[in-house]
Design an enzyme around this catalytic site. Structure first.
Site, PDB file in Angstrom:
ATOM      1  CE1 TYR A 141      -3.476  -2.619   0.677  1.00 48.19           C
ATOM      2  CE2 TYR A 141      -4.542  -0.606   1.252  1.00 48.19           C
ATOM      3  CZ  TYR A 141      -4.640  -1.773   0.980  1.00 48.19           C
ATOM      4  OH  TYR A 141      -5.788  -2.512   0.707  1.00 48.19           O
ATOM      5  CE  LYS A 191       1.949 -17.675  -3.040  1.00 45.09           C
ATOM      6  NZ  LYS A 191       1.047 -18.626  -3.101  1.00 45.09           N
ATOM      7  CG  ASP A 223      -2.043 -19.995  -1.480  1.00 45.99           C
ATOM      8  OD1 ASP A 223      -1.460 -20.161  -0.450  1.00 45.99           O
ATOM      9  OD2 ASP A 223      -1.522 -20.810  -2.669  1.00 45.99           O
ATOM     10  CG  ASP A 247      -8.299  -4.664   1.579  1.00 45.30           C
ATOM     11  OD1 ASP A 247      -8.930  -4.359   2.077  1.00 45.30           O
ATOM     12  OD2 ASP A 247      -7.955  -4.634   0.137  1.00 45.30           O
ATOM     13  CG  ASP A 251     -13.785  -6.962   1.634  1.00 40.52           C
ATOM     14  OD1 ASP A 251     -13.432  -6.382   2.742  1.00 40.52           O
ATOM     15  OD2 ASP A 251     -13.841  -6.507   0.515  1.00 40.52           O
TER      16      ASP A 251
END
Ligand code: IPM
Ligand code: MG
Length: 364
Positions: A141, A191, A223, A247, A251
């Site tokens: 970000y 990751k 993942d 983020d 969601d």
């Protein structure tokens, strides 16, 4: 006591949901003899329109001199031009950065009354109660370079994912500390099979873990974590991860609670402790939902629960926070629903009615 609150409604449904959270806060203040001094400010698209800047210096000052910040949502199609100099979201990101709010807490708790509201099978989500800690002021970000340019072969763009050891360590510590106050299970999401930042993240987690022998640490690749959240969400207690992974995963997780309209968040500058006062910003995890703005159908509960988190983490008002959370639970138990969580045989209400019902329970 008297508290100074910065209130930033923002764009889209922001102003409507903030109105309801304020209603509930004022009812709580009246009941417990606490005074909330509301100081409104501009952020996001409205701030671009009215002040030419998504985070006017005046708003930043307002937040820096307040006990806490309550924010609605920012963004909308009006400000979506990819060539625009600035975006509403820049206001939010700058605010997080300037206030040093590196720890974003997003609790995922399924209200028993809403078990049927989720698109997942009830037996999967019963008893789900975990919390995300999303790193909020680093990673892709904020990393530089971040730009788009013309090359002889066409346009090219770059974003940079960067983390320092200090940034990683402080957010991981929030995870370990919070796990200690819960079920002592920490999942660190990365990751590490592909990303260098993730390999550093995993190393640091492993290095500091011995300082928390009472906490069980597990590493999960992002993942796989996305899959586990849908397969067996009850296995999680505390999940700590970097900015963008957090983020996306939050969601996804909102499906568990029935709707994005249910998930609250707190952004803090340190390790959260009840009964101590640290500056924080509180906002629902959902966006500005411009397509339903002004229609009195948005769910204000995420914002109301964010206000409860504000009482708990920034104002030291634990008892008051619990009263708001219980009020939400009671109204849901009585069958009232906004359209996003509507179910068979339930009573559909609008944004304002939902706010009134919850404020009524707080006062009653
Ligand atoms: C969130 C939002 C923001 C983010 C946007 C509005 C910039 O999606 O708080 O999750 O990506 O952090
Ligand atoms: Mg988001």
């Amino acid at each position: 006591m008297k508290f100074d609150l910065a209130v930033l409604p923002g764009d889209g449904v922001g102003p409507e949901i903030i109105d309801e959270a304020i209603k509930v806060l004022l009812a709580t203040g009246q009941k417990f003899k606490q005074t909330f001094n509301l100081r409104y400010g501009l952020v996001g698209g409205v701030a671009i329109d009215q002040a030419g800047n998504p985070l006017p210096p005046k708003t930043l000052k307002l937040c820096q001199t307040s006990d806490a910040v309550l924010l609605g949502a920012v963004g909308g199609p009006k400000w979506d031009d990819p060539r625009a100099r600035t975006r509403p979201e820049d206001g939010l990101l700058t605010l997080r950065k300037k206030l040093g709010l590196f720890a974003n807490l997003r609790p995922v708790k399924v209200f028993p009354a809403l078990v049927d509201a989720s698109s997942l099978k009830p037996k999967l989500i019963e008893g789900v109660d975990f919390i995300f800690i999303r790193e909020l002021t680093g990673g892709i970000y904020f990393g530089r370079p971040k730009r788009e340019w013309q090359t002889p072969q066409g346009r090219r763009a770059v974003d940079s994912m960067t983390y320092t050891e200090a940034e990683i360590e402080r957010i991981l510590r929030v995870g370990f500390e919070l796990a200690r106050t819960r079920r002592h299970k920490l999942v660190s999401v990365d990751k590490a099979n592909v990303l260098q930042t993730s390999r550093l993240w995993r190393q640091i987690a492993t290095e500091i873990a011995p300082q928390y022998p009472d906490v069980e640490l597990e590493h999960i690749l992002v993942d796989a974590c996305a899959m586990w959240l849908m397969l067996n969400p009850a296995r999680f207690d505390v999940i700590v991860t970097e900015n963008m992974f957090g983020d996306i995963l939050t969601d996804e997780s909102s499906i568990l609670g029935g709707s994005m309209g249910m998930l609250a968040s707190a952004s803090l500058a340190g390790i959260p402790r009840e009964e101590t006062r640290t500056l924080g910003m509180y906002e629902p995890i959902h966006g500005s939902a411009p397509q339903i703005a002004g229609l009195n159908i948005a769910n204000p509960i995420a914002t109301i629960l964010s206000a409860a988190m504000m009482l708990r983490y920034s104002l030291g008002l634990t008892k008051e926070a619990r009263v708001i959370e219980r009020a939400v639970e009671k109204v849901l138990d009585e069958g009232y629903r906004t359209s996003d969580i509507m179910g068979e045989g339930k009573t559909k209400v609008g944004t304002k009615e939902m706010g009134n019902l919850i404020a009524g329970k707080v006062g009653g």
